[in-house]
Design a protein around this motif. Structure first.
Motif, short mmCIF file in Angstrom:
data_model
loop_
_atom_site.label_atom_id
_atom_site.label_comp_id
_atom_site.label_asym_id
_atom_site.label_seq_id
_atom_site.Cartn_x
_atom_site.Cartn_y
_atom_site.Cartn_z
N PRO A 1 16.77 36.31 -3.72
CA PRO A 1 17.75 36.93 -2.83
C PRO A 1 17.61 38.45 -2.84
CG PRO A 1 18.82 36.06 -4.80
CD PRO A 1 17.40 35.62 -4.85
N ASP B 1 22.13 38.92 1.09
CA ASP B 1 22.22 37.56 0.56
C ASP B 1 23.38 37.39 -0.40
OD1 ASP B 1 19.98 36.56 1.93
OD2 ASP B 1 18.62 37.37 0.42
N ILE B 2 23.82 38.49 -1.01
CA ILE B 2 24.94 38.49 -1.94
C ILE B 2 25.90 39.60 -1.52
CG2 ILE B 2 25.66 38.87 -4.34
CD1 ILE B 2 22.86 37.87 -5.19
N VAL C 1 27.96 36.11 6.18
CA VAL C 1 28.17 36.06 4.73
C VAL C 1 29.19 34.99 4.37
CG1 VAL C 1 27.52 38.47 4.36
CG2 VAL C 1 29.91 37.90 4.83
N ALA D 1 27.82 33.24 1.52
CA ALA D 1 27.16 34.10 0.53
C ALA D 1 28.01 34.21 -0.73
CB ALA D 1 26.93 35.48 1.12
#
Length: 603
Positions: A450, A463-464, A507, A510
Motif C-alpha cells: 500500500p 490506500d490508508i 476511502v 480504506a
C-alpha cells in the motif's frame, strides 16, 4: 572480508556491517576511518586543482558528517562545499579481491547532497541525491604503482530548500522540530572487486499464493556471449528451489517454483512476519560472479478497513523514528547501533516503525528483516514546490523504491508527509497532480505494498487514511476515534489542526490509522529549550498522560493501527519515550505494557 565458504556464512545471518546486505560478496574493503578534509567556502578547489591533491589540511572520521562530534570536526556552521581525500594500497586491493580480470568498484552508501569523485587525479563520476547509493568502476583510473588516492568534493547548500532534506534545518542552529544538518559522506564507502559480468542488483518478488519466487537480476553489462545464470533458494540449509538458464542481456527475470509453498497446510512455515521473521537464503551465480542475498515471503495489502499481513488482519503498533543520534546526526554511530535501534523498538512493544523524513541505512532494514519489524518507508521532503524540487524528489524516490523493494520489512510507502513540499495542495491542482503521480509511479514500480499519498492530511488516492492528531486530552482522542462513524465525521469535514484529511479518492473501505499523536514532552534533563506538543512534569505525570492516551487509542474499534510520536528525544525535541541516549524514561517493561495495550489507564 567474509570467508568465502558457503558452509560458514549466509546473507540472512550476516553481522550487519556489510553496507548492501541484500547483495553480499565475500571480499570487500571498508574505507571508513580517517580521511583528510577541507572546507572550501570560497569555492576555489576546482579552479586550484584540489582533486589532484593527496591530502588536505585537517582530518575527519568517515562516514560521520562534519557537523557531528563523531566526525572529529564538529563544525555546525554553514559550509556549502567540503573536500575529502583518502589513500589506499595493495592491502586494500587484496582485501577487496582485486586481481587479473576483475573490475574494481568504488561504492558509496550516501553523500549529501551532490558530489564529484576522482581516483589518482582522474574523474570517475558524480552523483546527485543525498540519500541514495552509487558506484563507479575505477579500474581504469588506477595509476601505476602501489598507492592510490580517492578524492571527493561534496556540495550541500544549507539554503537550497529545493533539496530533499527532511528534518535538516536551514537555520544555523536547530529550532522546533528541525535538527543539525548532515553534509557530505554519511554512509559507508567501500571497495569491491567483481568479474567483468556481475550482478549489480536483485529484485525479489515472492508470492505465497502462487508458490513462486521471482528474481529480477540486473547485470553490469550485456554479455558478449550468453552467460549461465543460476539462482538457488534455501531455508535453514534446506533446498527450496533452483533455476538455471542462459541470458544474453543485462536484465533477466527468473521464476523459481517453491514446492513447499504448494502445501496449503504447511506453507505458513515459510512466511515472514514480525512474530516469525523467517528469511530465505539465495545464492546468485552469473558466470564467474557469486553473490549472496536473502528474501522474505509475505504479502501486504489493505481491504475491509484493515491492514492485512499474509492475508490476515494485522494491527500495526508503530513508533515514529527520526533516525538521528546527537553525536553523529543522520549517520548511525556504529553498525551495532542500527541493530540496537531495531531491537529497542521491539522491546518497547511495537511491531512497526515509521522512519521519519529519512531514507534509512540499508543495514537498519536488514535488522528489521531479521529481527521482525515492519517499516514504513518515508521520503525526506524538500520545502518548496518548483520543477527542480519535483525532479529531485521523484529521482530519489524512484531510486529508493528500487533500492529497498526486496526488504520484507517494508510494508508501506510514504512519498509525502504533512504536505511538506506541497504546502498548498488543498487548493493547488498542480500539487494534487504531483501527489497522485507519486502514488502512481510507486505502484508502477511496486504493486505489492500500500501507498500513503500524504501522511497526516490532505491525501489523494491514498490506500490508508493516515491522520495526525496531537490532541493532549485522552477523552477527546477517545471520542474522535472510538468508532468509524466518528472518524468519518473528521474525514468528511475538517480534521485536526484545521486540515482537510482526504481531498480525493475512494476511502470507504480504506483502513484508518492514527499515524502521529502523543508527542508528550518529558524532559529528564530539564533543558531550557525543551519542546513537545504537550508536557509532563514528572515521571508519574508522564506515565499517567501516556497511559490514558494509549488506552483511548487501544479502545478504538475502528483504528487499524497507530504510530506514536516518538521513539527518542532529539536535540530540543524532548517528546521521546527514551532519551537521546536511548535510556527509557519509564521502566522498559512499563512502557512495553502501555504501548502494547497490556496496561490499563493507570499504573
Amino acid at each position: 572480508m567474509i570467508d568465502d565458504d558457503s558452509a560458514l556464512w549466509s546473507a540472512s545471518d550476516q553481522d550487519g556491517t556489510y553496507p548492501r546486505p541484500q547483495l553480499v560478496r565475500p571480499s570487500w574493503t571498508d574505507l571508513s576511518g580517517t580521511w583528510t578534509f577541507a572546507f572550501d567556502d570560497a569555492d576555489a578547489g576546482l579552479g586550484e586543482g584540489w582533486h589532484e591533491r593527496r591530502a588536505f589540511d585537517r582530518e575527519i572520521l568517515v562516514p560521520f558528517p562534519p557537523e557531528s562530534e563523531a566526525s572529529g570536526v564538529a563544525d555546525t556552521a554553514h559550509h556549502r562545499i567540503v573536500w575529502y581525500a583518502r589513500g589506499f594500497g595493495a592491502a586494500e586491493l587484496e582485501s577487496a579481491g582485486h586481481g587479473d580480470g576483475t573490475r574494481l568498484m568504488l561504492r558509496f552508501g550516501a553523500v549529501d547532497y551532490r558530489c564529484r569523485v576522482w581516483v589518482d587525479g582522474r574523474a570517475v563520476g558524480g552523483h546527485e541525491g543525498g540519500h541514495t547509493p552509487f558506484a563507479f568502476d575505477v579500474t581504469d583510473a588506477l595509476a601505476p604503482g602501489d598507492e592510490h588516492t580517492v578524492v571527493v568534493r561534496a556540495e550541500d547548500d544549507p539554503h537550497d530548500i529545493g533539496q530533499p532534506r527532511g528534518k535538516q534545518d536551514w537555520r544555523e542552529q536547530p529550532h522546533v522540530i528541525w535538527y543539525h544538518r548532515t553534509s557530505g559522506i554519511w554512509q559507508p564507502v567501500w571497495l569491491e572487486a567483481v568479474p567483468a559480468i556481475s550482478t549489480t542488483g536483485v529484485r525479489w518478488m515472492a508470492d505465497p499464493r502462487t508458490g513462486l519466487v521471482t528474481a529480477g537480476l540486473e547485470l553490469s553489462a550485456v554479455p558478449v556471449q550468453p552467460v549461465e545464470v543460476r539462482v538457488d533458494l534455501s531455508y535453514q540449509g534446506r533446498q527450496l528451489g533452483t533455476v538455471k538458464t542462459m541470458i544474453d542481456d543485462d536484465e533477466a527475470s527468473l521464476v523459481i517454483p517453491v514446492a513447499a509453498l504448494a502445501n496449503g497446510q504447511a506453507y505458513e512455515e515459510l512466511l515472514w512476519s514480525p512474530e516469525h521473521p523467517r528469511l530465505i537464503d539465495a545464492e546468485i551465480r552469473v558466470g564467474d560472479d557469486l553473490a549472496r542475498s536473502y528474501l522474505g515471503i509475505r504479502t501486504a495489502h489493505v481491504a475491509r478497513g484493515r491492514f492485512f499481513l499474509n492475508d490476515r488482519p494485522y494491527y500495526v503498533r508503530s513508533v515514529l523514528n527520526q533516525g538521528y543520534w546527537p553525536q553523529s546526526h543522520l549517520a548511525a554511530p556504529s553498525a551495532q547501533a542500527l541493530r540496537d535501534e531495531a531491537q529497542l523498538i521491539k522491546d518497547l512493544g511495537f511491531n512497526a516503525t515509521r522512519v521519519h523524513q529519512k531514507f534509512e541505512d540499508p543495514r537498519f532494514l536488514y535488522w528489521a528483516d531479521r529481527l521482525g519489524l515492519l517499516v514504513w518507508g518515508e521520503a525526506p521532503a524538500s520545502f518548496t514546490f518548483t520543477p527542480v524540487a519535483v525532479e529531485r524528489t521523484v529521482r530519489e524516490w524512484l531510486d529508493i523504491v528500487r533500492r529497498d523493494f526486496s526488504h520484507p520489512s517494508i510494508v508501506t510507502w510514504v512519498p509525502l508527509n504533512e504536505s511538506w513540499g506541497v504546502q498548498h495542495i488543498a487548493t493547488d491542482a498542480r500539487m494534487q497532480h504531483y501527489a497522485r503521480a507519486l502514488v502512481s509511479l510507486t505502484k508502477a514500480l511496486d504493486g505489492t505494498r500500500p501507498v500513503v499519498s500524504n501522511d497526516g492530511w490532505e491525501q489523494v488516492d491514498t490506500d490508508i487514511v493516515a491522520i495526525h492528531d496531537y490532541e493532549a486530552d485522552a477523552g477527546v482522542v477517545g471520542d474522535r476515534y472510538r468508532t468509524r462513524a466518528a472518524i468519518d465525521e473528521l474525514v468528511d469535514g475538517v480534521g485536526p489542526a484545521g486540515r482537510v484529511l482526504v481531498l480525493s479518492g475512494d476511502v470507504d473501505d480504506a483502513p484508518v490509522m492514527l499515524t502521529e499523536f502523543g508527542g508528550i514532552s518529558f524532559d529528564v534533563d530539564s533543558a531550557a529549550d525543551a519542546w513537545g506538543y504537550s508536557s509532563a512534569s514528572s515521571a508519574s505525570d508522564f506515565d499517567a498522560r501516556l497511559s490514558a492516551l494509549m488506552a483511548a487509542v487501544h479502545d478504538s474499534r475502528a483504528l487499524a493501527g497507530f504510530c506514536y510520536t516518538q521513539l527518542t528525544d532529539t536535540l530540543q525535541e524532548t517528546n521521546g519515550l527514551v532519551g537521546a541516549d536511548r535510556t527509557p524514561k519509564l521502566p522498559l517493561e512499563r512502557l512495553r505494557a502501555i504501548m502494547s495495550g497490556a496496561a490499563g489507564a493507570s499504573s
